[in-house]
Design an enzyme around this catalytic site. Sequence first.
Site, short mmCIF file in Angstrom:
data_model
loop_
_atom_site.label_atom_id
_atom_site.label_comp_id
_atom_site.label_asym_id
_atom_site.label_seq_id
_atom_site.Cartn_x
_atom_site.Cartn_y
_atom_site.Cartn_z
N CYS A 115 60.60 -51.50 3.93
CA CYS A 115 60.46 -50.45 2.91
C CYS A 115 59.27 -49.52 3.17
O CYS A 115 59.19 -48.46 2.57
CB CYS A 115 60.34 -51.07 1.54
SG CYS A 115 61.69 -52.18 1.14
N HIS A 255 57.28 -46.13 -3.38
CA HIS A 255 58.52 -46.82 -3.02
C HIS A 255 59.17 -47.31 -4.31
O HIS A 255 58.52 -47.88 -5.17
CB HIS A 255 58.17 -47.99 -2.09
CG HIS A 255 59.32 -48.91 -1.85
ND1 HIS A 255 60.59 -48.46 -1.56
CD2 HIS A 255 59.41 -50.28 -1.91
CE1 HIS A 255 61.39 -49.51 -1.42
NE2 HIS A 255 60.71 -50.61 -1.64
N ASN A 285 66.55 -50.22 -5.08
CA ASN A 285 65.64 -50.23 -3.93
C ASN A 285 66.44 -49.90 -2.66
O ASN A 285 67.20 -50.74 -2.18
CB ASN A 285 64.98 -51.61 -3.84
CG ASN A 285 64.02 -51.72 -2.67
OD1 ASN A 285 63.97 -50.85 -1.80
ND2 ASN A 285 63.25 -52.80 -2.65
N1 ACO Z 1 70.12 -62.00 -13.87
C1 ACO Z 1 69.77 -62.94 -14.75
N2 ACO Z 1 68.83 -63.85 -14.53
C2 ACO Z 1 68.21 -63.82 -13.35
C3 ACO Z 1 68.54 -62.88 -12.35
C4 ACO Z 1 69.54 -61.93 -12.64
N3 ACO Z 1 69.92 -60.99 -11.77
N4 ACO Z 1 67.77 -63.11 -11.28
C5 ACO Z 1 66.97 -64.14 -11.56
N5 ACO Z 1 67.25 -64.58 -12.81
C6 ACO Z 1 66.64 -65.68 -13.57
C7 ACO Z 1 65.95 -66.67 -12.66
O1 ACO Z 1 66.88 -67.61 -12.18
C8 ACO Z 1 64.96 -67.29 -13.62
O2 ACO Z 1 65.64 -68.24 -14.40
P1 ACO Z 1 64.94 -69.65 -14.73
O3 ACO Z 1 63.70 -69.30 -15.49
O4 ACO Z 1 65.97 -70.34 -15.54
O5 ACO Z 1 64.66 -70.26 -13.39
C9 ACO Z 1 64.58 -66.14 -14.55
O6 ACO Z 1 65.61 -65.16 -14.40
C10 ACO Z 1 63.26 -65.52 -14.24
O7 ACO Z 1 63.24 -65.25 -12.86
P2 ACO Z 1 61.94 -64.69 -12.23
O8 ACO Z 1 62.07 -64.74 -10.74
O9 ACO Z 1 60.74 -65.32 -12.87
O10 ACO Z 1 61.99 -63.17 -12.68
P3 ACO Z 1 60.88 -62.11 -12.45
O11 ACO Z 1 60.36 -61.59 -13.72
O12 ACO Z 1 59.87 -62.55 -11.42
O13 ACO Z 1 61.72 -60.92 -11.78
C11 ACO Z 1 62.30 -59.94 -9.67
C12 ACO Z 1 62.41 -61.16 -10.59
C13 ACO Z 1 62.89 -58.73 -10.38
C14 ACO Z 1 63.03 -60.22 -8.38
C15 ACO Z 1 60.79 -59.67 -9.39
O14 ACO Z 1 60.18 -60.86 -8.95
C16 ACO Z 1 60.60 -58.60 -8.33
O15 ACO Z 1 60.87 -57.44 -8.56
N6 ACO Z 1 60.04 -58.97 -7.15
C17 ACO Z 1 59.81 -58.01 -6.08
C18 ACO Z 1 61.03 -57.89 -5.24
C19 ACO Z 1 60.99 -56.68 -4.32
O16 ACO Z 1 60.49 -55.63 -4.68
N7 ACO Z 1 61.56 -56.86 -3.15
C20 ACO Z 1 61.74 -55.79 -2.22
C21 ACO Z 1 60.62 -55.67 -1.26
S1 ACO Z 1 60.79 -54.28 -0.30
C22 ACO Z 1 61.60 -54.63 1.19
O17 ACO Z 1 60.98 -54.73 2.21
C23 ACO Z 1 63.06 -54.73 1.22
#
Ligand code: ACO
Length: 333
Positions: A115, A255, A285
């Site tokens: 990214c 980004h 993204n």
């Molecule tokens: N729908 C419903 N529930 C979900 C989903 C979904 N799509 N995805 C995860 N959950 C659940 C999880 O299983 C978890 O459930 P549990 O508590 O029963 O275990 C709960 O939601 C909370 O999950 P978390 O991982 O704590 O959610 P969080 O608030 O951290 O958000 C997210 C997750 C959106 C992925 C966040 O961590 C994030 O944005 N991280 C950065 C990711 C990113 O930007 N990646 C790209 C990098 S750039 C590149 O190089 C490609």
Amino acid sequence: MTFGACIAGLGMDVPVRIVTNKDLEAVVDTTDDWIVTRTGIHERRIVADGQSTGDLAVKACEDALRSAGITIADIEMIVLSTCTGDTNMLPATATFVQTALGASHIPAFDISAACSGFVYGLDIAHQFIATGRCRRILVVGAEAMSRVVDWTDRASCVLFGDGAGAAVLERCPPGQGILSTKIASNGAGACLLQIPAGGSREPLTAETVGTDRQFLHMDGKAVYSFAVEIMGEAAMAALDAAGISPSEIDLLVPHQANIRIIKSAADRMGIPLEKVFINVDRYGNTSAASIPIALTEAVRTGRLKEGDLVVTVGFGAGLTWGANVMRWGQVNP
Ligand code: ACO
């Protein structure tokens, strides 16, 4: 002799197919509310069958050439950033794009910085222009992330989208265009975001495919923590290098990974949200394509004007990060 480099034209292309959060409710166990609250994403674009990263890149380049008022004959190099190339490892997607655009005998190569790729690409192109080796370079960020996400993993598949953005970087007097750039990486975080199989370490076999190791694997929480820290830090480092304070910025183009990461970066820099360009709600993204798509839309909607000070900042797999500070020149919409 040292030359400056400025963006003389911008272009973008996104697939026509829109996939909403509601559509995804039928694919994985998720809800529109969860996705919007946690990410700010409402919909994303997904490539059609047979459509590739290179196809999107070609259209974005054609758009950028039109906007710069030049033709491919004026281009001396193509630098394309992607982590979802048309083929696995070789040849470079940039070479497909080169041929489709009607160019030959100019260097066309891919870079891999996920990214952060567009920020890296601008810096690489800038060096060739600064030293006088090239006058005009196409810098492209293009991705078909939908091809590498695991459509059974709700924690990652809802985040990404497909698209391409391109810029014509052109020689200009020193002190205009790109004023400073900071790029960096830390391989200690490589395991946080990767496609484990399909390379030389773990070639594709029936076994790796059976365990879905050819898809993107991500530790979302760890990447999130890294991102909220590094976005502000990288932007501030580039601003420091240019001798500019955050209060002087007209537009921050981050980004587009997650609205919470974007807001936190702006907050850490003390930049009001009105000065931040956001389109993650419509595209998700798009990895290396997100910043050039956002820049293109910022110019076309009048958010970015001649004379403005703009900061682009990205982070991604690697881990990589980087930021550019630019004094915006005249770019035709
Ligand atoms: N729908 C419903 N529930 C979900 C989903 C979904 N799509 N995805 C995860 N959950 C659940 C999880 O299983 C978890 O459930 P549990 O508590 O029963 O275990 C709960 O939601 C909370 O999950 P978390 O991982 O704590 O959610 P969080 O608030 O951290 O958000 C997210 C997750 C959106 C992925 C966040 O961590 C994030 O944005 N991280 C950065 C990711 C990113 O930007 N990646 C790209 C990098 S750039 C590149 O190089 C490609």
